[in-house]
Design a protein around this motif. Structure first.
Motif, PDB file in Angstrom:
ATOM      1  N   ASP A  71       0.676  -1.014   0.104  1.00 13.50           N
ATOM      2  CA  ASP A  71      -0.117  -0.061  -0.019  1.00 13.50           C
ATOM      3  C   ASP A  71       0.884   1.190  -0.176  1.00 13.50           C
ATOM      4  O   ASP A  71       1.360   1.565   0.964  1.00 13.50           O
ATOM      5  CB  ASP A  71      -0.847  -0.004   1.227  1.00 13.50           C
ATOM      6  N   LYS A 113       0.104   4.361  -0.531  1.00 12.01           N
ATOM      7  CA  LYS A 113      -0.421   5.594   0.187  1.00 12.01           C
ATOM      8  C   LYS A 113      -0.068   5.502   1.803  1.00 12.01           C
ATOM      9  O   LYS A 113       0.111   6.506   2.262  1.00 12.01           O
ATOM     10  CB  LYS A 113      -1.946   5.574   0.045  1.00 12.01           C
ATOM     11  N   GLU A 114      -0.324   4.393   2.380  1.00  8.58           N
ATOM     12  CA  GLU A 114      -0.125   4.097   3.776  1.00  8.58           C
ATOM     13  C   GLU A 114       1.174   3.736   4.029  1.00  8.58           C
ATOM     14  O   GLU A 114       1.601   3.603   5.419  1.00  8.58           O
ATOM     15  CB  GLU A 114      -1.043   3.096   4.263  1.00  8.58           C
TER      16      GLU A 114
END
Length: 245
Positions: free
Chosen positions: A156, A158-159
């Motif tokens: 992920d 974004k995270e």
């Protein structure tokens, strides 16, 4: 409840797809879309993978129970590797829920290999220094060709986190490479579909397979290894469709 991705299709017995270790439902998009031309298809993120919840255990009893909860009617079931073992346990413990069973390149045995290498490699990635997938891939350069790209599908960006519960997968690795001691049988139609270049399902394993799945048939896809569905997607989908039909 597991995260699911549904592919609508004509009326018919739905197909449930269970991915392998470090995989996700999205890995099966191409195959699922192709198979959904003649039936509804549901692909799942297994526990501790993808967008599904994280738990403190990862046994095949757990995984089979998770799959059973997703099924609101009898389904045909396709599982690869870890997902294939989960599908086998599901069929053995809940035969009323499974119509036809396809097991992709795995046997109901304990394997000698471990998958700790990819886990340690992912743990070793300094995500604070990762701005794009190429940065992460550069930190996974010690793995076999193709493996970094596969693992990066679970990153992920974004995270800045892995969509894999690495600590529990590591702690439960003995269970993942093993297989529970089950004496039940699944008498329904069963296909063990393997890669022609893979040694995951050996001729020596067939007696054990037949003990559990008396109706089992065996097929190989030439030129494919353990990742048979990714290496030969058209041939794999065609073989699955022919068996289900």
């Amino acid at each position: 409840m597991l995260n699911t991705v549904s592919y609508g299709g004509p009326d018919g017995t739905p197909l449930l797809i269970a991915h392998g270790l470090f995989g996700s439902a999205r890995n099966w998009g191409v195959i699922a879309k192709r198979l959904s031309e003649v039936r509804p298809v549901v692909a799942v993120d297994m526990r501790n993978h993808g967008l599904s919840p994280w738990f403190d255990t990862h046994s095949y009893d757990d995984l089979a129970r998770d799959l059973a909860k997703v099924m609101d009617q009898p389904m045909d079931v396709l599982g690869h590797s870890m997902g294939g073992k989960a599908a086998m346990v599901l069929a053995l413990q809940h035969p009323e829920k499974v119509g036809k069973l396809i097991v992709a390149d795995i046997a109901p045995i304990t394997y000698a290999h471990t998958q700790m290498g990819p886990i340690e490699a992912m743990r070793g990635v300094d995500l604070s220094q990762v701005e794009n997938r190429a940065d992460a891939k550069a930190q996974l350069s010690d793995l076999e060709p193709g493996v970094p790209d596969f693992l990066l599908q679970s990153l992920d960006m974004k995270e800045k986190r892995w969509r894999l519960n690495l600590d529990i997968l590591a702690a439960e690795m003995d269970k993942i490479i093993g297989f529970p001691d089950i004496v039940d049988q699944f008498d329904g139609p069963t296909l063990f579909l393997s890669g022609g270049n893979s040694d995951y399902v050996r001729r020596a394993d067939r007696d054990r397979i037949k003990d559990l799945f008396p109706a089992a048939k065996f097929a190989k896809i030439p030129g494919a290894g353990h990742w048979v569905h990714a290496e030969k997607p058209r041939e794999f989908a065609a073989a699955v469709a022919a068996f289900l039909a």
